[in-house]
Design a protein around this motif. Structure first.
Motif, short mmCIF file in Angstrom:
data_model
loop_
_atom_site.label_atom_id
_atom_site.label_comp_id
_atom_site.label_asym_id
_atom_site.label_seq_id
_atom_site.Cartn_x
_atom_site.Cartn_y
_atom_site.Cartn_z
N PHE A 157 35.43 80.88 -11.25
CA PHE A 157 34.37 81.58 -11.70
C PHE A 157 33.51 81.80 -9.87
O PHE A 157 33.52 82.42 -9.47
CB PHE A 157 33.45 81.58 -12.87
N ARG A 158 33.07 80.60 -9.81
CA ARG A 158 31.95 80.58 -8.72
C ARG A 158 33.33 81.15 -6.90
O ARG A 158 32.22 81.57 -6.19
CB ARG A 158 31.91 79.03 -8.05
N THR A 159 34.35 79.90 -7.50
CA THR A 159 35.59 80.85 -6.35
C THR A 159 35.60 82.29 -6.43
O THR A 159 36.16 82.60 -5.30
CB THR A 159 36.64 79.61 -7.10
N MET A 160 35.85 82.24 -7.28
CA MET A 160 36.13 84.15 -7.61
C MET A 160 35.29 85.03 -7.14
O MET A 160 35.43 85.85 -6.68
CB MET A 160 36.07 84.34 -8.97
N LEU A 161 33.71 84.44 -7.68
CA LEU A 161 32.42 85.26 -7.04
C LEU A 161 32.21 85.23 -5.60
O LEU A 161 32.18 86.23 -4.81
CB LEU A 161 31.18 85.43 -7.87
N GLY A 162 32.91 84.55 -5.00
CA GLY A 162 32.06 83.75 -3.87
C GLY A 162 33.30 84.69 -2.68
O GLY A 162 33.44 85.45 -1.29
#
Length: 371
Positions: A178-183
């Motif tokens: 999720f963090r990779t996706m949002l970034g």
């Protein structure tokens, strides 16, 4: 005796509501390549597809654009809803037949206008936000809708190349993913804004250098930029405003303002620190869960800035997309059960939901991006 066959029933064609603003619309598609950034899902340079909607100077002789191209529609129809939308029928809908109200390649009015960047929800293609994008453009904005390849059901690139979802897992249950996706979404949005700067300066940012509509660069007022989005795109719209001072106002349509709970309740930076710029939180009663309550209440607790929370009742998550109008059409055609329509968009009538959503979003940007 020869046998007879029953006629094959015609596929249903869905319609988008016409925009209510005073301007006729043009549209074009751009292929943008960020050669300084590696795609997180399959390597190589990060490439994006965006659609631009804008007030047109003249639409005569310019055909209406489809909501989905034939190749994208075929991929969309065959998409296995691993993550979302099992309520949609898997047959009897001609997804390629839905027309927009925007004319492909029409010349833009040579008038500087506010620029709005749209990020869709996870899995959803940018095309599922067409109705609101057209409404905003018809009211005097240039709207740029962005696909985030790798996490979108399908993205069609020039030459008919179609990329399907290729994330290595489910970001709803994997905090690191999720963090990779949002970034990635935030970087995508900021890169698109950079490329619009190139366009406004008279250069062509399209990777194939395809011909642009006349006056398109002259229509961009990059001193007045807003962001808006749905679900994960709503979180993107809010957080990109936090990170990029070029964004003057944002609308978060039902995106959580917190990370997945590696540690329960870890807020996104904008919700932790607040903002000094206008933010509209637009939600529904059917999706108002603990995470919305916690993260949106934290946003409202900050004293600086101008954050408002508005809610639609008898509605749920995807009423804030084109499904708000197409799901009732599918139910009327006998292709969606009442309970599935309610699960997807709620029981609210489109005659109520469409103008309500438009009034909230159009009015917000008109107030905060005026000169």
């Amino acid at each position: 005796m020869l046998g007879t066959t029953s006629p094959v029933p015609a596929e249903v064609t869905l319609e988008l509501p016409p925009p209510a603003g005073p301007h006729r619309l043009g549209t074009t598609v751009l292929h943008l390549v960020d050669r300084d950034r590696t795609d997180p899902w399959h390597g190589g340079a990060r490439e994006l597809m965006v659609t631009v909607f804008y007030p047109a100077d003249d639409v005569r002789g310019y055909p209406l654009a489809p909501q989905l191209t034939p190749a994208a529609a075929e991929a969309f129809k065959g998409f296995d809803p691993v993550y979302l939308h099992p309520e949609l029928p898997d047959e009897a809908v001609d997804w390629a037949a839905t027309a927009t109200h925007s004319h492909t390649g029409a010349p833009a009015q040579p008038v500087r206008r506010p620029v709005l960047l749209y990020s869709p929800g996870g899995v959803d293609p940018r095309a599922i936000g067409t109705g609101l994008a057209e409404e905003l453009a018809s009211n005097g904005n240039v709207v740029v809708t962005i696909d985030h390849p790798g996490e979108t059901s399908e993205v069609e690139f020039p030459g008919g190349r179609v990329r399907m979802i290729d994330m290595p897992g489910d970001p709803r249950t994997d905090p690191a993913l999720f963090r990779t996706m949002l970034g990635t979404r935030i970087a995508d949005t900021r890169f698109v804004l950079d490329q619009l700067g190139e366009l406004a300066a008279g250069r062509n940012p399209d990777a194939e250098s395809r011909e642009l509509p006349d006056n398109l660069g002259r229509a961009l007022d990059l001193r007045r930029v807003g962001s808006y989005g749905h679900s994960a795109g709503g979180a993107t719209a809010a957080e990109v405003m936090h990170e990029d001072r070029r964004i003057a106002a944002a609308v978060n349509m039902e995106g959580y303002l917190e990370y997945l709970p590696e540690e329960p309740g870890e807020l996104l930076p904008i919700a932790r620190e607040g903002t000094d710029r206008p933010l509209l939180l637009l939600g529904t009663d059917g999706f108002r869960d603990e995470r919305i309550e916690r993260s949106w209440s934290a946003m409202l607790a900050h004293q600086r800035g101008c954050t408002r929370w508005q809610q639609l009742d008898d509605a749920t998550h995807w009423v804030l997309t084109d499904y708000g109008t197409t799901a009732p059409q599918l139910q009327d055609a006998g292709l969606m059960r009442a309970e599935d329509r309610a699960k997807l968009v709620g029981t609210i009538d489109p005659a109520e939901s469409v103008p309500a959503i438009r009034d909230h979003v159009v009015g917000f940007f008109a107030t905060h991006l005026s000169r």
